[in-house]
Motif scaffolding. Structure first.
Motif, PDB file in Angstrom:
ATOM      1  N   ASN A   5       0.829  -1.211   0.000  1.00 17.45           N
ATOM      2  CA  ASN A   5       0.000   0.000   0.000  1.00 17.45           C
ATOM      3  C   ASN A   5       0.861   1.258   0.000  1.00 17.45           C
ATOM      4  OD1 ASN A   5      -1.434  -2.237   1.029  1.00 17.45           O
ATOM      5  ND2 ASN A   5      -3.022  -0.897   1.788  1.00 17.45           N
ATOM      6  N   LEU A   6       2.094   1.129   0.500  1.00 16.45           N
ATOM      7  CA  LEU A   6       2.975   2.294   0.596  1.00 16.45           C
ATOM      8  C   LEU A   6       3.801   2.509  -0.662  1.00 16.45           C
ATOM      9  CD1 LEU A   6       4.275   1.771   4.228  1.00 16.45           C
ATOM     10  CD2 LEU A   6       2.381   3.212   3.463  1.00 16.45           C
ATOM     11  N   GLY A   7       4.098   1.450  -1.374  1.00 21.66           N
ATOM     12  CA  GLY A   7       4.906   1.541  -2.583  1.00 21.66           C
ATOM     13  C   GLY A   7       5.256   0.154  -3.076  1.00 21.66           C
ATOM     14  N   LEU A   8       5.966   0.108  -4.185  1.00 23.52           N
ATOM     15  CA  LEU A   8       6.383  -1.160  -4.768  1.00 23.52           C
ATOM     16  C   LEU A   8       7.680  -1.619  -4.128  1.00 23.52           C
ATOM     17  CD1 LEU A   8       5.656  -0.182  -8.474  1.00 23.52           C
ATOM     18  CD2 LEU A   8       4.303  -1.713  -7.023  1.00 23.52           C
ATOM     19  N   ASN A   9       7.949  -2.924  -4.180  1.00 23.13           N
ATOM     20  CA  ASN A   9       9.220  -3.419  -3.678  1.00 23.13           C
ATOM     21  C   ASN A   9       9.823  -4.395  -4.685  1.00 23.13           C
ATOM     22  OD1 ASN A   9       8.644  -6.324  -2.678  1.00 23.13           O
ATOM     23  ND2 ASN A   9       6.992  -5.125  -1.748  1.00 23.13           N
ATOM     24  N   GLU A  10      11.141  -4.415  -4.744  1.00 23.50           N
ATOM     25  CA  GLU A  10      11.843  -5.214  -5.747  1.00 23.50           C
ATOM     26  C   GLU A  10      11.517  -6.710  -5.693  1.00 23.50           C
ATOM     27  OE1 GLU A  10      16.025  -4.434  -5.652  1.00 23.50           O
ATOM     28  OE2 GLU A  10      15.813  -2.613  -6.858  1.00 23.50           O
ATOM     29  N   PRO A  11      11.509  -7.357  -4.514  1.00 19.56           N
ATOM     30  CA  PRO A  11      11.200  -8.793  -4.518  1.00 19.56           C
ATOM     31  C   PRO A  11       9.838  -9.104  -5.141  1.00 19.56           C
ATOM     32  CG  PRO A  11      12.157  -8.178  -2.423  1.00 19.56           C
ATOM     33  CD  PRO A  11      11.901  -6.897  -3.177  1.00 19.56           C
ATOM     34  N   LEU A  12       8.833  -8.297  -4.858  1.00 20.41           N
ATOM     35  CA  LEU A  12       7.506  -8.493  -5.428  1.00 20.41           C
ATOM     36  C   LEU A  12       7.556  -8.353  -6.949  1.00 20.41           C
ATOM     37  CD1 LEU A  12       4.291  -8.598  -4.752  1.00 20.41           C
ATOM     38  CD2 LEU A  12       4.448  -6.173  -5.281  1.00 20.41           C
ATOM     39  N   LEU A  13       8.225  -7.330  -7.422  1.00 20.16           N
ATOM     40  CA  LEU A  13       8.306  -7.088  -8.864  1.00 20.16           C
ATOM     41  C   LEU A  13       9.097  -8.186  -9.572  1.00 20.16           C
ATOM     42  CD1 LEU A  13       8.910  -3.250  -8.679  1.00 20.16           C
ATOM     43  CD2 LEU A  13       6.785  -4.424  -9.312  1.00 20.16           C
ATOM     44  N   LEU A  44       7.015 -15.088 -12.665  1.00 14.63           N
ATOM     45  CA  LEU A  44       5.751 -15.804 -12.837  1.00 14.63           C
ATOM     46  C   LEU A  44       5.151 -15.597 -14.224  1.00 14.63           C
ATOM     47  CD1 LEU A  44       4.075 -15.228  -9.348  1.00 14.63           C
ATOM     48  CD2 LEU A  44       5.021 -17.368 -10.249  1.00 14.63           C
ATOM     49  N   LEU A  45       5.382 -14.445 -14.813  1.00 15.70           N
ATOM     50  CA  LEU A  45       4.860 -14.171 -16.155  1.00 15.70           C
ATOM     51  C   LEU A  45       5.354 -15.201 -17.170  1.00 15.70           C
ATOM     52  CD1 LEU A  45       5.020 -10.286 -16.311  1.00 15.70           C
ATOM     53  CD2 LEU A  45       2.970 -11.711 -16.517  1.00 15.70           C
ATOM     54  N   GLY A  46       6.508 -15.776 -16.932  1.00 18.99           N
ATOM     55  CA  GLY A  46       7.044 -16.785 -17.838  1.00 18.99           C
ATOM     56  C   GLY A  46       6.343 -18.127 -17.743  1.00 18.99           C
ATOM     57  N   PHE A  47       5.454 -18.315 -16.761  1.00 19.95           N
ATOM     58  CA  PHE A  47       4.794 -19.597 -16.558  1.00 19.95           C
ATOM     59  C   PHE A  47       3.302 -19.584 -16.871  1.00 19.95           C
ATOM     60  CE2 PHE A  47       8.432 -19.613 -13.683  1.00 19.95           C
ATOM     61  CZ  PHE A  47       9.043 -20.807 -14.051  1.00 19.95           C
ATOM     62  N   VAL A  48       2.741 -18.440 -17.164  1.00 20.64           N
ATOM     63  CA  VAL A  48       1.294 -18.357 -17.376  1.00 20.64           C
ATOM     64  C   VAL A  48       0.995 -17.862 -18.784  1.00 20.64           C
ATOM     65  CG1 VAL A  48       0.813 -17.936 -14.926  1.00 20.64           C
ATOM     66  CG2 VAL A  48       1.135 -15.998 -16.462  1.00 20.64           C
ATOM     67  N   PRO A  49      -0.207 -18.168 -19.300  1.00 23.40           N
ATOM     68  CA  PRO A  49      -0.597 -17.641 -20.612  1.00 23.40           C
ATOM     69  C   PRO A  49      -0.623 -16.112 -20.589  1.00 23.40           C
ATOM     70  CG  PRO A  49      -2.183 -19.289 -19.834  1.00 23.40           C
ATOM     71  CD  PRO A  49      -1.241 -19.014 -18.711  1.00 23.40           C
ATOM     72  N   GLN A  50      -0.414 -15.493 -21.736  1.00 18.01           N
ATOM     73  CA  GLN A  50      -0.397 -14.029 -21.800  1.00 18.01           C
ATOM     74  C   GLN A  50      -1.693 -13.402 -21.311  1.00 18.01           C
ATOM     75  OE1 GLN A  50       0.729 -13.045 -25.840  1.00 18.01           O
ATOM     76  NE2 GLN A  50       2.879 -12.795 -25.227  1.00 18.01           N
ATOM     77  N   SER A  51      -2.806 -14.131 -21.460  1.00 21.27           N
ATOM     78  CA  SER A  51      -4.098 -13.588 -21.010  1.00 21.27           C
ATOM     79  C   SER A  51      -4.180 -13.485 -19.484  1.00 21.27           C
ATOM     80  CB  SER A  51      -5.246 -14.446 -21.546  1.00 21.27           C
ATOM     81  OG  SER A  51      -5.131 -15.775 -21.047  1.00 21.27           O
ATOM     82  N   LEU A  52      -3.306 -14.186 -18.773  1.00 24.64           N
ATOM     83  CA  LEU A  52      -3.262 -14.103 -17.309  1.00 24.64           C
ATOM     84  C   LEU A  52      -2.041 -13.283 -16.907  1.00 24.64           C
ATOM     85  CD1 LEU A  52      -4.108 -17.799 -16.358  1.00 24.64           C
ATOM     86  CD2 LEU A  52      -5.660 -15.843 -16.436  1.00 24.64           C
ATOM     87  N   SER A  53      -2.113 -12.008 -17.149  1.00 28.29           N
ATOM     88  CA  SER A  53      -0.924 -11.169 -16.965  1.00 28.29           C
ATOM     89  C   SER A  53      -0.957 -10.309 -15.700  1.00 28.29           C
ATOM     90  CB  SER A  53      -0.740 -10.268 -18.182  1.00 28.29           C
ATOM     91  OG  SER A  53      -1.865  -9.409 -18.315  1.00 28.29           O
ATOM     92  N   ARG A  54      -1.922 -10.532 -14.839  1.00 30.70           N
ATOM     93  CA  ARG A  54      -2.001  -9.762 -13.593  1.00 30.70           C
ATOM     94  C   ARG A  54      -1.973 -10.698 -12.395  1.00 30.70           C
ATOM     95  NH1 ARG A  54      -3.768  -4.307 -13.695  1.00 30.70           N
ATOM     96  NH2 ARG A  54      -4.029  -3.637 -15.839  1.00 30.70           N
TER      97      ARG A  54
END
Length: 185
Positions: free
Chosen positions: A79-87, A93-103
């Motif tokens: 809620n306060l900001g982004l963090n590198e481990p999360l990003l 994870l994006l490399g393991f899911v179909p492009q339609s599941l991008s969030r």
């Protein structure tokens, strides 16, 4: 009185009911696939910590990764900001899911993940009802407790529970009267 017996009696007095336990073992430490009581008795952990210690208890690689992260930043609230481990995890994870599941939506527990899924489903379908299967366990929050039917102890005394929740029998076509081949023909 042994150390374990002392803690079991203490827990009966001071811990809230509503959690089913299969034993009265008290665990003082874990190593690999074993848990140890304060008295040193080794117990094989067939559940792998309910699936969260797949590498075993206190695996050196996992322990070192936790130490490194705790030494870098302990809690970077999203809620306060982004963090590198999360990003970085999102990127992997994006490399393991179909492009339609991008969030992705990260939660602390399975119950929170189930609640988030119900919220998204309700928003998408505009329908208020939730169907879950008989014998399912979804968590101990108010909503997930309303959906859980694996054991009565999880929701006993907490009603009335959330409305618009329905429980259906789990389809098991090997034994159902209509059999799968009759349905498909």
């Amino acid at each position: 009185m042994g150390e374990s017996k002392k803690w079991v009696d203490f827990a009966a007095k001071h811990l809230c009911p509503g959690v089913g336990r299969i034993s009265d073992f008290v665990f003082a430490r874990g190593s690999g696939s074993r848990l140890f009581t304060p008295e040193g008795k080794a117990i094989l952990d067939f559940t792998a910590g309910i699936g969260v210690t797949n590498t075993g208890h206190c695996h050196p690689t996992v322990v070192e990764a936790v130490r490194q992260q705790a030494g870098t930043i302990t809690h970077a609230q999203v809620n306060l900001g982004l963090n590198e481990p999360l990003l970085k995890l999102t990127e992997r994870l994006l490399g393991f899911v179909p492009q339609s599941l991008s969030r992705f939506f990260f939660w602390n527990s399975g119950a929170e993940a189930v609640e988030a899924a119900v919220k998204v489903a309700r928003m998408h379908t505009r329908r208020p009802g939730v169907v879950s299967f008989q014998g399912g366990y979804h968590g101990r929050t108010f909503m997930t407790m309303s959906m859980t039917s694996s054991k009565h102890v999880y929701s006993a005394g907490f009603g009335p529970l959330m409305s618009n929740t329905y429980t259906a029998p789990f389809p098991y076509c090997h034994r159902c009267p209509s059999r799968l081949e009759n349905i498909l023909s």
